[in-house]
Design a protein around this motif. Structure first.
Motif, mmCIF file in Angstrom:
data_model
loop_
_atom_site.group_PDB
_atom_site.id
_atom_site.type_symbol
_atom_site.label_atom_id
_atom_site.label_comp_id
_atom_site.label_asym_id
_atom_site.label_seq_id
_atom_site.Cartn_x
_atom_site.Cartn_y
_atom_site.Cartn_z
ATOM 1 N N THR A 171 0.836 -1.200 0.000
ATOM 2 C CA THR A 171 0.000 0.000 0.000
ATOM 3 C C THR A 171 0.865 1.242 0.000
ATOM 4 O O THR A 171 1.968 1.250 0.571
ATOM 5 C CB THR A 171 -0.948 0.030 1.220
ATOM 6 O OG1 THR A 171 -1.749 1.224 1.172
ATOM 7 C CG2 THR A 171 -0.167 0.012 2.516
ATOM 8 N N TYR A 252 -3.903 -3.796 7.340
ATOM 9 C CA TYR A 252 -4.742 -3.881 6.155
ATOM 10 C C TYR A 252 -6.037 -4.647 6.437
ATOM 11 O O TYR A 252 -7.074 -4.371 5.816
ATOM 12 C CB TYR A 252 -3.982 -4.541 5.004
ATOM 13 C CG TYR A 252 -3.786 -6.020 5.147
ATOM 14 C CD1 TYR A 252 -4.689 -6.919 4.579
ATOM 15 C CD2 TYR A 252 -2.708 -6.551 5.845
ATOM 16 C CE1 TYR A 252 -4.521 -8.279 4.703
ATOM 17 C CE2 TYR A 252 -2.534 -7.902 5.974
ATOM 18 C CZ TYR A 252 -3.438 -8.769 5.405
ATOM 19 O OH TYR A 252 -3.265 -10.117 5.539
ATOM 20 N N ARG A 253 -5.986 -5.586 7.375
ATOM 21 C CA ARG A 253 -7.209 -6.332 7.698
ATOM 22 C C ARG A 253 -8.267 -5.401 8.280
ATOM 23 O O ARG A 253 -9.458 -5.528 7.977
ATOM 24 C CB ARG A 253 -6.884 -7.454 8.686
ATOM 25 C CG ARG A 253 -6.204 -8.653 8.055
ATOM 26 C CD ARG A 253 -6.096 -9.796 9.070
ATOM 27 N NE ARG A 253 -5.597 -11.020 8.468
ATOM 28 C CZ ARG A 253 -4.325 -11.299 8.297
ATOM 29 N NH1 ARG A 253 -3.406 -10.428 8.714
ATOM 30 N NH2 ARG A 253 -3.940 -12.431 7.734
ATOM 31 N N LEU A 256 -9.849 -3.546 5.437
ATOM 32 C CA LEU A 256 -10.796 -4.347 4.658
ATOM 33 C C LEU A 256 -12.077 -4.601 5.435
ATOM 34 O O LEU A 256 -13.174 -4.531 4.878
ATOM 35 C CB LEU A 256 -10.145 -5.672 4.257
ATOM 36 C CG LEU A 256 -8.974 -5.588 3.280
ATOM 37 C CD1 LEU A 256 -8.367 -6.962 3.065
ATOM 38 C CD2 LEU A 256 -9.414 -5.000 1.944
ATOM 39 N N GLU A 257 -11.933 -4.893 6.737
ATOM 40 C CA GLU A 257 -13.120 -5.168 7.545
ATOM 41 C C GLU A 257 -13.976 -3.924 7.727
ATOM 42 O O GLU A 257 -15.186 -4.025 7.930
ATOM 43 C CB GLU A 257 -12.699 -5.716 8.911
ATOM 44 C CG GLU A 257 -12.060 -7.099 8.841
ATOM 45 C CD GLU A 257 -11.463 -7.531 10.162
ATOM 46 O OE1 GLU A 257 -11.518 -6.713 11.124
ATOM 47 O OE2 GLU A 257 -10.935 -8.642 10.246
ATOM 48 N N LEU A 259 -14.687 -1.711 5.510
ATOM 49 C CA LEU A 259 -15.334 -1.255 4.290
ATOM 50 C C LEU A 259 -16.847 -1.380 4.404
ATOM 51 O O LEU A 259 -17.375 -2.374 4.910
ATOM 52 C CB LEU A 259 -14.853 -2.079 3.093
ATOM 53 C CG LEU A 259 -13.406 -1.883 2.656
ATOM 54 C CD1 LEU A 259 -13.066 -2.859 1.546
ATOM 55 C CD2 LEU A 259 -13.175 -0.459 2.183
ATOM 56 N N VAL A 388 -13.383 -0.689 -4.032
ATOM 57 C CA VAL A 388 -12.846 -2.033 -4.195
ATOM 58 C C VAL A 388 -12.811 -2.377 -5.675
ATOM 59 O O VAL A 388 -13.822 -2.271 -6.370
ATOM 60 C CB VAL A 388 -13.701 -3.065 -3.436
ATOM 61 C CG1 VAL A 388 -13.139 -4.472 -3.620
ATOM 62 C CG2 VAL A 388 -13.772 -2.715 -1.961
ATOM 63 N N ARG A 390 -11.940 -5.462 -8.174
ATOM 64 C CA ARG A 390 -11.716 -6.906 -8.204
ATOM 65 C C ARG A 390 -11.795 -7.425 -9.629
ATOM 66 O O ARG A 390 -12.512 -6.876 -10.465
ATOM 67 C CB ARG A 390 -12.763 -7.648 -7.363
ATOM 68 C CG ARG A 390 -12.625 -7.472 -5.867
ATOM 69 C CD ARG A 390 -13.469 -8.499 -5.124
ATOM 70 N NE ARG A 390 -13.245 -8.441 -3.687
ATOM 71 C CZ ARG A 390 -14.048 -7.834 -2.843
ATOM 72 N NH1 ARG A 390 -15.113 -7.221 -3.295
ATOM 73 N NH2 ARG A 390 -13.787 -7.824 -1.537
ATOM 74 N N THR A 398 -7.442 -8.448 -4.597
ATOM 75 C CA THR A 398 -8.290 -7.290 -4.291
ATOM 76 C C THR A 398 -7.432 -6.038 -4.234
ATOM 77 O O THR A 398 -6.345 -6.053 -3.659
ATOM 78 C CB THR A 398 -9.007 -7.477 -2.945
ATOM 79 O OG1 THR A 398 -9.825 -8.654 -3.001
ATOM 80 C CG2 THR A 398 -9.889 -6.270 -2.628
ATOM 81 N N LEU A 400 -7.772 -1.791 -3.333
ATOM 82 C CA LEU A 400 -8.543 -0.624 -2.896
ATOM 83 C C LEU A 400 -7.919 0.613 -3.522
ATOM 84 O O LEU A 400 -6.699 0.773 -3.500
ATOM 85 C CB LEU A 400 -8.529 -0.488 -1.376
ATOM 86 C CG LEU A 400 -9.092 -1.639 -0.545
ATOM 87 C CD1 LEU A 400 -9.140 -1.243 0.925
ATOM 88 C CD2 LEU A 400 -10.459 -2.038 -1.029
#
Length: 411
Positions: A171, A252-253, A256-257, A259, A388, A390, A398, A400
């Motif tokens: 990132t 990063y988790r 993502l969570e 979002l 996102v 994909r 994935t 962002l």
């Protein structure tokens, strides 16, 4: 009501409190937990519902390692005595732990270096081409130039080996790329390390020529090895960071969570969108129209618009272009514009309408180029939140991408 109706058999009571029937018989013999009733003829033990709390507490104390003599004090003795017993047991546990740690630390230097037990290696076997592809997808999201100078950790790719997965993450704060690989074999772990993005690319060039690669990460230490048969490649000195360094990498988790669910889902030809964005130096605006009239902001520009779709004929792929005059009827489209070059309109499948969002092309374009397959999916919750990106053909990858504020003068 007959008292017997409120009593539980030893098997039912055992399941309720988390003990075995044999343990209950033992505690009965020791006088710690007597049954409420014992049948004089059969010898069957029965317990009352009011004994559940005591039995659960007994189980917890035994799981904590208390001897029965101390358990009896905690269950039936004075409160100050029970408190003293628990404090003494806690101190005993701490002392035992310290003694065991000191013993292991004394023995560790005496163990042979090559014994394989001194270091917690995490290992995973994956296809060489698959690993190389993952690096090529993720590494472009690492920070470069001044951004890397300000935040050196962002110039790396995070490698994680855990729970039968290999994850590569990068990132630069404006985009985030995550690729998940499923190894054919894995052991040990978890392990994680940071690899300099350029070093990662170099390893990918080697890995793509290998059928399979064994990836090894030395736990929390800054050591990563790639092995294919007798050929071993190590991350160059100074190009890897272990657990202490990886700990400062953005979570990063959590990103993502956090979002939100996308209110808009756009599926569009990936290469067509990439070509429409490529070469644009100004902020790129993407707007969705539901067909019908071609009026609105793009029509007000007084320009014709190029509509691009990709149609597949037997045995070949063809790019079809057409021009529509302002106000002409059109199907659901995505308009790509920057206020300079001619707008491009692309066919798409969309959920939600009335969307208009802007991106820095230097951020959006790499995300499109890293995708796999003919289509790309954009999930958009808000024009101010990460989008996102994909690949429809590769759910394990994935990206962002942060949108930007429109200046209002792009069109």
């Amino acid at each position: 009501m007959d008292d017997s109706e409120a009593l539980l058999s030893i098997g039912t009571f055992a399941r309720r409190v988390g003990l075995t029937p044999s343990a209950l018989r033992f505690y009965d013999d020791c006088g710690v937990l007597r049954p409420a009733r014992v049948d004089g003829v059969t010898g069957y033990r029965r317990y009352g519902a009011g004994q559940v709390a005591r039995a659960v507490r007994l189980r917890q104390l035994r799981e904590a390692g208390l001897p029965l003599v101390d358990v009896a004090v905690v269950l039936d003795g004075p409160e100050d005595a029970a408190h003293g017993v628990l404090l003494a047991h806690l101190e005993r546990m701490r002392r035992n732990e310290a003694e065991a740690r000191a013993l292991v630390e004394r023995l560790l230097p005496e163990a042979p270096e090559g014994a394989g037990h001194c270091r917690a290696w995490a290992r995973a076997r994956i296809g060489g081409a698959e690993l190389a592809s993952a690096v090529r997808q993720v590494a472009p999201a690492a920070a470069t130039g001044k951004a890397r100078e300000r935040h050196p950790v962002l110039g790396h790719v995070l490698l994680e080996l855990s729970a039968g997965e290999v994850r590569l993450v990068a990132t630069d704060r404006y985009r985030l790329a995550v690729r998940v690989l499923r190894p054919t074999e894995s052991e040990g772990g978890p392990g994680h390390a940071l690899i300099d993005a350029e070093a990662a690319r170099g390893l990918a060039e080697w890995a793509v020529r290998q059928r399979t690669v064994e990836l090894e990460c030395a736990g929390d230490e800054a050591e990563v090895r790639l092995r294919s048969g007798t050929d071993v490649r190590e991350v160059p000195d100074g190009c890897a960071g272990g657990g202490a360094v990886a700990a400062v990498f953005p979570d990063y988790r959590l990103m993502l969570e956090g979002l939100e669910a996308g209110r808009h889902r756009l599926i569009v030809d990936r290469e067509a969108l990439r070509d429409a964005v490529a070469g644009r130096a100004r902020v790129v605006s993407l707007s969705v129209s539901g067909g019908g009239t071609g009026g609105g902001e793009d029509a007000e520009c007084g320009r014709k618009e190029r509509v691009v779709s990709r149609e597949t004929a037997p045995g070949e792929a063809a790019e079809v272009s057409r021009e529509t005059a302002p106000g002409a009827s059109a199907e659901q489209t995505l308009t790509v514009s920057d206020g300079g070059r001619e707008p491009v309109r692309l066919r798409l499948i969309a959920e939600g309408s009335g969307l208009r969002i802007a991106f820095d092309p230097a951020v959006l374009l790499p995300a499109l180029e890293a995708g796999v397959g003919p289509d790309v999916l954009l999930e958009i919750a808000s024009v101010e939140l990460p989008v996102v990106v994909r690949s429809a053909d590769q759910g394990s990858f994935t990206t962002l991408v942060m949108p930007v504020r429109r200046s209002g003068t792009e069109d």
